[in-house]
Design an enzyme around this catalytic site. Structure first.
Site, PDB file in Angstrom:
ATOM      1  N   GLY A   1      27.606  34.293  43.238  1.00  0.00           N
ATOM      2  CA  GLY A   1      26.777  34.849  44.300  1.00  0.00           C
ATOM      3  C   GLY A   1      27.493  35.042  45.615  1.00  0.00           C
ATOM      4  N   HIS A   2      26.973  35.958  46.412  1.00  0.00           N
ATOM      5  CA  HIS A   2      27.403  36.165  47.789  1.00  0.00           C
ATOM      6  C   HIS A   2      26.184  35.990  48.692  1.00  0.00           C
ATOM      7  CE1 HIS A   2      31.092  37.639  46.261  1.00  0.00           C
ATOM      8  NE2 HIS A   2      30.784  38.906  46.137  1.00  0.00           N
TER       9      HIS A   2
ATOM     10  N   GLN B   1      34.105  35.472  41.457  1.00  0.00           N
ATOM     11  CA  GLN B   1      34.864  34.265  41.103  1.00  0.00           C
ATOM     12  C   GLN B   1      36.267  34.309  41.715  1.00  0.00           C
ATOM     13  OE1 GLN B   1      33.621  35.856  37.817  1.00  0.00           O
ATOM     14  NE2 GLN B   1      31.987  34.477  37.321  1.00  0.00           N
TER      15      GLN B   1
ATOM     16  N   LYS C   1      34.060  35.224  49.946  1.00  0.00           N
ATOM     17  CA  LYS C   1      34.195  36.676  49.747  1.00  0.00           C
ATOM     18  C   LYS C   1      33.018  37.439  50.335  1.00  0.00           C
ATOM     19  CE  LYS C   1      34.857  36.319  45.269  1.00  0.00           C
ATOM     20  NZ  LYS C   1      35.137  34.860  45.168  1.00  0.00           N
TER      21      LYS C   1
END
Length: 430
Positions: free
Chosen positions: A40-41, A224, A16
């Site tokens: 996290g990203h 998520q 994402k």
């Protein structure tokens, strides 16, 4: 212009970060609407990597307004730490660029401690929590005893709020063999950080309504994935919030009629972190190949992800539950060079063929995947920016996924680089 909701269609970790970053350049406002700092990203902008876990992805782009919605559980101390780290990388964060919903619930140290104590005591039945206090914070929210962001601006009311909270937590701690928490310690924990949070507090529901009426493009960023949703996921091996598209409205205060295009981020194979059912898991050389080539380690936790074949049954279910209009298919390049690729098209449960993932945990453990095999491709998809750049078998694989899950591929990501993306349809132009 349509507003866009981004959701994961699997167990999270679908990539994402890159897609949200790609979309955030086209958005005016970026909103986090659920979860906490447990997902996290990693964003790469002009060659610089930024690791985000609580901040919306818009913070790393100039001229964007980022919003932390009421559906998020907010750890104020983590916020300060993440903010300072980003500022150290040259990111400017101020009330002009970031707002926090006044009615978001807080994560405190006692939530993290309870999370860890419960997981340690749950021998043989571990959920796989990240230990960041997300679940206990949501429990307090639903139990109507949470301390909320707005309370940081009213320190005189905090002692009463804290006493109510500890009336629940201290008996729990005694039962788990943990020392009780003093009210003064929680008061210090909150007042020590309040001044760094209060400038960002806002009535987010009104802010978003005003920006919508002004014609701004709003991007709703989920964390998520659908299969970790508290209602629709592999319960109890799920997160503590609703991760599906409908939560974008409830978790931000903007009405559902304003949500617009729902984009389902979907990995070209399947992964999950932690415990729980995983019908297509490959605990063998195939899983090892996918994990190694795909660098399958969590951004926040560093935990190794379990890997397996693409599960069309699960994604088809996610398409229906979220009302997904189009897919952003990621990590196709990880499959480059494989001789054979499989897709799960159905399950067998106790000798019967079924086309859905059952809600029962016992049944989820018993389902056996029914596979369709595909010839792999020797050419590379990495870096492709048009359909013509893709090997014919790779195109065939993508088309089969579209048919099996009942949704078209809107975006196709062919590497971690943001520009290595094939755009079929701009979600903001829906």
């Amino acid at each position: 212009m349509a507003n866009v909701v981004v959701v994961g269609s699997q167990w999270g970790d679908e990539g994402k970060g890159k897609i949200v970053d790609w979309l955030s350049e086209r958005a005016d406002v970026v909103v986090r609407f659920q979860g906490g700092h447990n997902a996290g990203h990693t964003l790469v902008v002009s060659g610089v990597s930024y690791k985000l876990s609580l901040m919306p992805s818009g913070v790393v782009r100039k001229g964007k307004l980022s919003v932390i919605g009421n559906g998020v559980v907010f750890d104020p101390h983590h916020f300060v730490t993440e903010k300072k780290r980003l500022e150290g990388q040259g990111v400017s964060i101020s009330p002009d660029t970031l707002r926090i919903a006044d009615n978001a619930s807080l994560i405190l140290s006692l939530h993290r401690e309870l999370d860890a104590a419960r997981e340690a005591a749950a021998a043989g039945t571990k959920i796989g929590t990240t230990g960041r206090g997300i679940g206990p914070a949501y429990e307090d929210k639903v139990g109507r005893r949470a301390i909320r962001v707005m309370d940081l601006a009213e320190p005189e009311a905090l002692p009463e709020r804290i006493e109510r909270l500890l009336a629940h937590h201290n008996p729990l701690r005694r039962g788990l063999g943990q020392p009780e928490v003093e009210a003064s310690a929680i008061l210090e924990e909150l007042t020590s950080v309040a001044a760094e949070i209060t400038p960002y507090i806002d009535r987010v529901w009104r802010l978003l309504d005003e920006r919508r009426k002004a014609g701004d493009r709003i991007l709703f960023e989920g964390a998520q994935g659908t299969l970790l949703d508290i209602d629709h996921g592999t319960y109890p091996f799920v997160t503590s919030s609703n991760t599906v598209a409908g939560q974008a409205a409830a978790g931000s205060g903007l009405g559902p009629s304003s949500l617009g295009f729902v984009l389902g981020i979907t990995k070209a194979y399947t992964t999950r972190v932690g415990e729980g059912p995983f019908p297509t898991e490959q605990d063998n050389e195939v899983g090892e190949f996918l994990g190694t080539k795909g660098h399958e380690f969590g951004t926040v936790t560093g935990r190794k992800r379990r890997c397996g074949w693409f599960d069309a049954v699960l994604v088809r279910q996610a398409v229906a539950i979220n009302g997904i209009h189009g897919l952003a298919l990621t990590k196709l390049d990880v499959l480059d060079g494989m001789d054979e690729i499989r897709i799960c098209t159905a399950y067998e449960l106790d000798g019967e063929r079924i086309d859905y993932f059952p809600a029962s945990l016992a049944a989820q453990k018993r389902v056996k995947p029914v596979y369709e095999s595909f010839e792999g491709w020797k050419g590379t998809t990495a870096g492709a920016r048009s359909w013509g750049d893709l090997p014919a078998q790779a195109v065939k694989y993508v088309r089969q996924i579209e048919e099996l899950v009942g949704a078209p591929v809107t975006l196709l990501s062919t590497s971690p680089e943001r520009d290595d993306t094939i755009l079929v349809r701009d979600p903001f132009q829906d």
